[in-house]
Design a protein around this motif. Structure first.
Motif, PDB file in Angstrom:
ATOM      1  N   GLY A  16      48.663  30.036  35.400  1.00 24.37           N
ATOM      2  CA  GLY A  16      47.640  31.062  35.551  1.00 24.37           C
ATOM      3  C   GLY A  16      47.098  31.540  34.218  1.00 24.37           C
ATOM      4  O   GLY A  16      45.897  31.760  34.062  1.00 24.37           O
ATOM      5  N   LEU A  17      47.976  31.686  33.232  1.00 22.77           N
ATOM      6  CA  LEU A  17      47.536  32.076  31.898  1.00 22.77           C
ATOM      7  C   LEU A  17      46.745  30.966  31.222  1.00 22.77           C
ATOM      8  O   LEU A  17      45.718  31.218  30.589  1.00 22.77           O
ATOM      9  N   ARG A  18      47.202  29.733  31.376  1.00 26.03           N
ATOM     10  CA  ARG A  18      46.518  28.615  30.732  1.00 26.03           C
ATOM     11  C   ARG A  18      45.138  28.372  31.327  1.00 26.03           C
ATOM     12  O   ARG A  18      44.184  28.048  30.618  1.00 26.03           O
ATOM     13  N   ASN A  19      45.023  28.532  32.638  1.00 30.48           N
ATOM     14  CA  ASN A  19      43.742  28.323  33.315  1.00 30.48           C
ATOM     15  C   ASN A  19      42.868  29.576  33.330  1.00 30.48           C
ATOM     16  O   ASN A  19      41.822  29.592  33.982  1.00 30.48           O
ATOM     17  N   ARG A  20      43.325  30.621  32.656  1.00 30.96           N
ATOM     18  CA  ARG A  20      42.584  31.880  32.570  1.00 30.96           C
ATOM     19  C   ARG A  20      42.385  32.545  33.924  1.00 30.96           C
ATOM     20  O   ARG A  20      41.441  33.316  34.113  1.00 30.96           O
ATOM     21  N   TRP A  21      43.274  32.253  34.893  1.00 28.18           N
ATOM     22  CA  TRP A  21      43.140  32.863  36.209  1.00 28.18           C
ATOM     23  C   TRP A  21      43.312  34.375  36.125  1.00 28.18           C
ATOM     24  O   TRP A  21      42.583  35.145  36.761  1.00 28.18           O
ATOM     25  N   ILE A  22      44.299  34.808  35.353  1.00 29.30           N
ATOM     26  CA  ILE A  22      44.545  36.241  35.226  1.00 29.30           C
ATOM     27  C   ILE A  22      43.350  36.940  34.593  1.00 29.30           C
ATOM     28  O   ILE A  22      42.896  37.988  35.067  1.00 29.30           O
ATOM     29  N   VAL A  23      42.814  36.331  33.534  1.00 25.53           N
ATOM     30  CA  VAL A  23      41.669  36.928  32.850  1.00 25.53           C
ATOM     31  C   VAL A  23      40.462  36.985  33.768  1.00 25.53           C
ATOM     32  O   VAL A  23      39.778  38.019  33.870  1.00 25.53           O
ATOM     33  N   LEU A  24      40.184  35.890  34.471  1.00 28.17           N
ATOM     34  CA  LEU A  24      39.013  35.842  35.345  1.00 28.17           C
ATOM     35  C   LEU A  24      39.122  36.855  36.480  1.00 28.17           C
ATOM     36  O   LEU A  24      38.178  37.612  36.747  1.00 28.17           O
ATOM     37  N   ALA A  25      40.273  36.860  37.161  1.00 25.84           N
ATOM     38  CA  ALA A  25      40.454  37.789  38.275  1.00 25.84           C
ATOM     39  C   ALA A  25      40.389  39.237  37.801  1.00 25.84           C
ATOM     40  O   ALA A  25      39.797  40.102  38.463  1.00 25.84           O
ATOM     41  N   THR A  26      40.983  39.508  36.633  1.00 29.95           N
ATOM     42  CA  THR A  26      40.968  40.870  36.103  1.00 29.95           C
ATOM     43  C   THR A  26      39.552  41.313  35.761  1.00 29.95           C
ATOM     44  O   THR A  26      39.148  42.448  36.069  1.00 29.95           O
ATOM     45  N   LEU A  27      38.784  40.428  35.151  1.00 33.82           N
ATOM     46  CA  LEU A  27      37.406  40.771  34.795  1.00 33.82           C
ATOM     47  C   LEU A  27      36.564  41.042  36.037  1.00 33.82           C
ATOM     48  O   LEU A  27      35.747  41.972  36.053  1.00 33.82           O
ATOM     49  N   ILE A  28      36.755  40.235  37.075  1.00 30.74           N
ATOM     50  CA  ILE A  28      35.994  40.430  38.311  1.00 30.74           C
ATOM     51  C   ILE A  28      36.333  41.785  38.932  1.00 30.74           C
ATOM     52  O   ILE A  28      35.444  42.563  39.299  1.00 30.74           O
ATOM     53  N   LEU A  29      37.619  42.069  39.057  1.00 30.38           N
ATOM     54  CA  LEU A  29      38.042  43.327  39.668  1.00 30.38           C
ATOM     55  C   LEU A  29      37.612  44.526  38.825  1.00 30.38           C
ATOM     56  O   LEU A  29      37.146  45.542  39.363  1.00 30.38           O
ATOM     57  N   ALA A  30      37.756  44.429  37.514  1.00 29.10           N
ATOM     58  CA  ALA A  30      37.383  45.543  36.640  1.00 29.10           C
ATOM     59  C   ALA A  30      35.884  45.782  36.670  1.00 29.10           C
ATOM     60  O   ALA A  30      35.432  46.941  36.725  1.00 29.10           O
TER      61      ALA A  30
END
Length: 276
Positions: A16-30
């Motif tokens: 998830g960190l390598r594929n930027r899943w956390i970053v992408l999901a966090t940006l969308i929600l924020a």
């Protein structure tokens, strides 16, 4: 057993960190939560409701659409992706059961989703508190929203595992995930609305509609959160619905848990039938 599950969960977190899943999901929600907090809480003054309560009510409706989609996109290649990459045989040759494999996947994906929710919605809550429009009660509403959103995401992660284990192609699993989101989140409510309009005798509204609300985790989530708000009759329109149902809103959480366990059980059964 726990060590093996945590090893799989840790691997999913790293992916998830390598594929930027956390970053992408966090940006969308924020981004969406900040937009609702800054632009969508104008009625707070006229309704006499705390601004954070208005924001939480709006985010509860938003979460019904965003959280299931993020969860399904996280989970659709959990099994089919391993088959497609040719790594499933290697995994199953290790001393790990198929249920442990799936539980580890779920734990890792759940951690990714929960972290994104905490950061994404937490930024909005912190901003409202910083500008003086928040309150301790509103903060409790935010915490409840984050916890139940993660719970809703877990239900749709289980749905994603069912779809991923039912097919062997990632593209097919992805298409099924979108179809599942469309059916459970969008078309399901439209079907209920159509049935209510066509129900001239009131049989559907009194006998079937309450069970239909509980059968869908998205509707159960929305019912619980909007009914739990002190001003839900003003900002959510769900107070009248919850009062008319033959069960307390807390039953919605039990329904989501039952749905999650049933879907995960089906996923485990499908994974056990896979021959890599």
């Amino acid at each position: 057993m726990l060590t093996r599950i945590l090893a799989v969960a840790g691997q999913e977190m790293r992916i998830g960190l390598r594929n930027r899943w956390i970053v992408l999901a966090t940006l969308i929600l924020a981004a969406f939560s900040l937009a609702l907090a800054l632009l969508g809480s104008a009625p707070a003054g006229t309704l006499g409701v705390n601004r954070m309560t208005i924001t939480v009510a709006s985010l509860a409706s938003l979460s019904v659409y965003l959280v299931p989609l993020i969860a399904l996109l996280l989970a659709f290649d959990a099994v089919a992706g391993e088959i497609d990459r040719g790594t499933l045989l290697l995994i199953f040759s290790c001393p790990i059961s198929r249920m442990e494999f799936l539980v580890g996947k779920g734990l890792g994906h759940f951690a990714v989703l929960t972290l994104s929710l905490v950061i994404g919605y937490g930024v909005t809550a912190g901003l409202l508190m910083a500008v003086g429009t928040g309150s301790s009660a509103g903060l409790v509403d935010f915490v409840r929203l984050i916890a139940t959103s993660a719970f809703l995401g877990l239900a749709f992660l289980a749905v994603g595992y069912v779809l991923s284990a039912a097919v062997r192609q990632v593209s097919t699993a992805a298409a099924l995930a979108i179809v599942a989101w469309l059916v459970l989140v969008v078309l399901y409510d439209l079907a209920l609305l159509g049935a209510l309009v066509a129900d001239t005798e009131g049989t559907f509204a009194t006998r079937i509609f309450p069970l239909a609300i509980l059968a869908n985790p998205a509707d159960a989530f929305r019912l619980f959160n909007l009914a739990a708000l002190g001003a839900s009759d003003l900002v959510g329109g769900m107070a009248g619905v919850s009062d008319a149902l033959p069960f307390p809103p807390e039953a919605a959480l039990a329904a989501i848990a039952a749905f999650t366990l049933a879907a995960f059980g089906i996923a485990v059964a499908l994974v056990r039938r896979i021959t890599p």
